[in-house]
Design a protein around this motif. Structure first.
Motif, PDB file in Angstrom:
ATOM      1  N   ASP A 123      16.692  -3.368  -6.810  1.00 44.85           N
ATOM      2  CA  ASP A 123      16.110  -4.273  -5.801  1.00 44.85           C
ATOM      3  C   ASP A 123      16.570  -3.911  -4.392  1.00 44.85           C
ATOM      4  O   ASP A 123      17.120  -4.726  -3.655  1.00 44.85           O
ATOM      5  N   PHE A 124      16.289  -2.662  -4.024  1.00 42.97           N
ATOM      6  CA  PHE A 124      16.588  -2.185  -2.672  1.00 42.97           C
ATOM      7  C   PHE A 124      15.552  -2.725  -1.692  1.00 42.97           C
ATOM      8  O   PHE A 124      15.838  -2.894  -0.509  1.00 42.97           O
ATOM      9  N   VAL A 125      14.336  -2.964  -2.202  1.00 36.39           N
ATOM     10  CA  VAL A 125      13.185  -3.233  -1.323  1.00 36.39           C
ATOM     11  C   VAL A 125      12.556  -4.593  -1.641  1.00 36.39           C
ATOM     12  O   VAL A 125      12.966  -5.281  -2.565  1.00 36.39           O
ATOM     13  N   ASP A 126      11.529  -4.928  -0.846  1.00 32.77           N
ATOM     14  CA  ASP A 126      10.774  -6.197  -0.962  1.00 32.77           C
ATOM     15  C   ASP A 126      11.553  -7.356  -0.336  1.00 32.77           C
ATOM     16  O   ASP A 126      12.754  -7.315  -0.175  1.00 32.77           O
ATOM     17  N   ARG A 127      10.782  -8.409  -0.004  1.00 36.71           N
ATOM     18  CA  ARG A 127      11.326  -9.631   0.611  1.00 36.71           C
ATOM     19  C   ARG A 127      11.757  -9.374   2.053  1.00 36.71           C
ATOM     20  O   ARG A 127      11.125  -9.804   2.973  1.00 36.71           O
ATOM     21  N   GLY A 128      12.888  -8.692   2.233  1.00 41.57           N
ATOM     22  CA  GLY A 128      13.335  -8.367   3.596  1.00 41.57           C
ATOM     23  C   GLY A 128      12.403  -7.350   4.225  1.00 41.57           C
ATOM     24  O   GLY A 128      11.827  -6.501   3.531  1.00 41.57           O
ATOM     25  N   SER A 129      12.274  -7.400   5.557  1.00 42.07           N
ATOM     26  CA  SER A 129      11.245  -6.595   6.238  1.00 42.07           C
ATOM     27  C   SER A 129      11.771  -5.288   6.835  1.00 42.07           C
ATOM     28  O   SER A 129      11.145  -4.693   7.715  1.00 42.07           O
ATOM     29  N   GLY A 137       3.084  -3.059   1.984  1.00 43.64           N
ATOM     30  CA  GLY A 137       2.546  -3.278   3.335  1.00 43.64           C
ATOM     31  C   GLY A 137       3.429  -2.663   4.407  1.00 43.64           C
ATOM     32  O   GLY A 137       2.939  -2.109   5.403  1.00 43.64           O
ATOM     33  N   GLU A 138       4.742  -2.745   4.206  1.00 39.21           N
ATOM     34  CA  GLU A 138       5.677  -2.181   5.191  1.00 39.21           C
ATOM     35  C   GLU A 138       5.575  -0.660   5.229  1.00 39.21           C
ATOM     36  O   GLU A 138       5.571  -0.050   6.301  1.00 39.21           O
ATOM     37  N   VAL A 139       5.472  -0.040   4.045  1.00 39.70           N
ATOM     38  CA  VAL A 139       5.351   1.426   3.971  1.00 39.70           C
ATOM     39  C   VAL A 139       4.074   1.882   4.667  1.00 39.70           C
ATOM     40  O   VAL A 139       4.062   2.838   5.439  1.00 39.70           O
ATOM     41  N   ARG A 140       2.998   1.144   4.412  1.00 40.24           N
ATOM     42  CA  ARG A 140       1.717   1.474   5.043  1.00 40.24           C
ATOM     43  C   ARG A 140       1.835   1.384   6.576  1.00 40.24           C
ATOM     44  O   ARG A 140       1.317   2.214   7.306  1.00 40.24           O
ATOM     45  N   SER A 141       2.541   0.360   7.040  1.00 41.78           N
ATOM     46  CA  SER A 141       2.668   0.119   8.483  1.00 41.78           C
ATOM     47  C   SER A 141       3.598   1.133   9.159  1.00 41.78           C
ATOM     48  O   SER A 141       3.311   1.626  10.243  1.00 41.78           O
ATOM     49  N   LYS A 142       4.722   1.457   8.502  1.00 40.94           N
ATOM     50  CA  LYS A 142       5.739   2.292   9.158  1.00 40.94           C
ATOM     51  C   LYS A 142       5.601   3.776   8.839  1.00 40.94           C
ATOM     52  O   LYS A 142       6.084   4.615   9.599  1.00 40.94           O
ATOM     53  N   LEU A 143       4.973   4.108   7.697  1.00 39.34           N
ATOM     54  CA  LEU A 143       4.845   5.509   7.304  1.00 39.34           C
ATOM     55  C   LEU A 143       3.375   5.856   7.112  1.00 39.34           C
ATOM     56  O   LEU A 143       2.696   6.159   8.074  1.00 39.34           O
ATOM     57  N   TYR A 161       5.489  -8.221   5.975  1.00 37.44           N
ATOM     58  CA  TYR A 161       4.457  -7.247   5.599  1.00 37.44           C
ATOM     59  C   TYR A 161       3.781  -7.602   4.279  1.00 37.44           C
ATOM     60  O   TYR A 161       3.023  -6.804   3.728  1.00 37.44           O
ATOM     61  N   ALA A 162       4.097  -8.790   3.747  1.00 39.11           N
ATOM     62  CA  ALA A 162       3.534  -9.177   2.441  1.00 39.11           C
ATOM     63  C   ALA A 162       2.051  -9.476   2.574  1.00 39.11           C
ATOM     64  O   ALA A 162       1.537  -9.702   3.676  1.00 39.11           O
TER      65      ALA A 162
END
Length: 482
Positions: free
Chosen positions: A255-261, A301-307, A473-474
């Motif tokens: 659980d490195f990812v999700d929830r936190g932005s 959503g975050e990956v799409r936005s930042k990468l 980014y959810a």
């Protein structure tokens, strides 16, 4: 009659106290008070629906579905029962079941614009899901995204002023520069992000599903729990406990990812340290290292936005390479979720698992990622609706069968950042303080020193972060129900 009235009015008082605890984000306390109210009056649909909402806040979606269903059984016209159950189903990724519940809400409250809006969003989510299912390629036919990427051919624009990897090797200087850039909310160039993720993939896929870790006598080893995209709290762990190195190795337990932005920053940091020194950074898969979770809880959503879109598929591939469990010096079993629905599971069975897939909905791999301990013996249904709950007797038998001393797991927020259970044989460690900016919990990590491997638990509080809300980014629809 008088006694009955006083019982009902006491139940109502307890409900009001529970509501206050809920507003103060004291969800465990709220559940305890709703329990007391229900004990006095189990025919009030409001109590069940309110408790369902508290379970949703604690990510106990299976329990939320049960409570909301009970509210509906008591009062089939009570719209909040359907509403809460729909929200719980959404959180589990069960969009079709959620849609049925929101259709009921609309039927009961035809003129409510909020109900209409939520139904529309849910319909869109189900349509999207159907479309994705229709165009999905089977696992056997799917071509690896990683194999199609040549990061050497990606140009770095002259105006790019961030961290750079010279040649093929990730260095400590590069990582320090990258962390400084991330701290200032600067992005890493896609070329170097690809390089880090692809190199980490090669290392991870060569590992067994269960990794044996050896700590020499006089040396130490640190185990961290869920970080959930809380990058600034990750930096604080390194501030307190030192950067990962040969002399200061870490295991991040899923659980490195999700929830936190700031999940992109977290995963690139952990993968970069893996590239720098494989023995300094051990990584285990959590239930959130999966496509279905990443689609709902913000990472996609975050990956799409930042990468970019390509990275969405690439991370999904790499997450399937993460090992499922670790054993430290043959004595400490470390896993994200927990133990199993059957006795007699051997470490060799875990090592033999073919993990290179999305997590299944049942079986050993699912249970490793999803299960939780319970305070009473035996096994019970999961409060999450996936995996199971297991008691101290299950833990004791598993340890005896495998000549182990201790289970360390993560997966659950704890007020103090950790909890010792099952007669001291099981420790939960959670490393995301003030989880989702609202739980008020501490974070923790555990340092083990060889040879005695006595757990030294260090707790810490949340640190400030830029004003980007969790779940920023959810999926749009998801924000409507939280």
């Amino acid at each position: 009659m008088e006694t009955e009235n006083s019982t009902l009015s006491r139940a109502e008082e307890l409900k009001l106290l529970a509501n206050e605890a809920f507003k103060a984000h004291k969800f465990f306390q709220a559940i305890d008070l709703y329990n007391q109210a229900i004990k006095l009056n189990d025919q009030n649909a409001v109590y069940w629906a309110n408790r369902a909402f508290a379970h949703i806040k604690l990510e106990e979606y299976g329990s939320a579905v049960q409570d909301a269903s009970k509210a509906i059984e008591i009062d089939p016209k009570y719209s909040k029962g359907y509403y809460r159950r729909g929200a719980a189903y959404l959180s589990m990724g069960k969009f079709k079941e959620a849609l049925k519940d929101f259709q009921q809400v609309k039927k009961i409250r035809p003129n409510d614009p909020d109900a209409a809006k939520k139904l529309k969003e849910c319909e869109k989510a189900v349509m999207k899901l159907k479309f994705e299912e229709a165009i999905a390629v089977s696992e056997s036919e799917r071509r690896s995204i990683a194999d199609s990427i040549d990061y050497h051919s990606i140009d770095v624009e002259p105006q790019y002023s961030g961290a750079r990897i010279e040649g093929e090797t990730v260095t400590l200087d590069f990582i320090r520069q990258m962390l400084d850039d991330f701290r200032s909310q600067k992005r890493l160039h896609k070329r170097y992000a690809f390089q880090i993720v692809l190199q980490a993939r090669e290392m991870l896929r060569s590992l067994p599903s269960l990794v044996d870790v050896t700590i020499p006598s006089g040396k130490h080893f640190t185990v961290c729990g869920d970080v959930h995209g809380q990058f600034y709290d990750l930096l604080n762990i390194f501030e307190i406990n030192g950067l990962p190195s040969e002399e200061n190795p870490y295991l991040f337990n899923g659980d490195f990812v999700d929830r936190g932005s700031f999940s992109v920053e977290v995963i690139l940091t952990l993968f970069a340290f893996k590239c720098l020194c494989p023995s300094a950074m051990h990584l285990a898969r959590g239930n959130h290292e999966s496509k279905s979770m990443n689609k709902i809880y913000g990472f996609e959503g975050e990956v799409r936005s930042k990468l970019s879109e390509t990275f969405v598929g690439l991370f999904a591939e790499v997450f399937c390479c993460l090992p499922l469990a670790h054993v430290i010096n043959g004595k400490i079993f470390v896993v994200h979720g927990g133990l199993f629905s059957v006795d007699g599971v051997q470490l060799a069975d875990i090592k033999a698992l073919d993990r290179f897939c999305e997590p299944p909905e049942e079986g050993l791999m699912c249970e490793l990622l999803w299960s939780d301990p319970q305070p009473f013996p035996g096994r019970g249904p999961s409060k999450r609706g996936v995996g199971l709950s297991f008691g101290a007797d299950v833990t004791k038998r598993f340890l005896q069968d495998n000549n182990l001393d201790l289970v360390v797991r993560s997966h659950e927020v704890k007020d103090e950042g950790y909890q010792i259970e099952h007669d001291g044989k099981l420790i939960t460690v959670f490393s995301a303080p003030n989880y989702c900016d609202q739980m008020g919990n501490k974070g923790a990590f555990i340092r083990f020193e060889a040879p005695d491997l006595k757990p030294n638990i260090v707790t810490f509080s949340a640190v400030p972060h830029p004003d980007v809300k969790p779940m920023a980014y959810a999926n749009n629809f998801f924000g409507l129900f939280s």
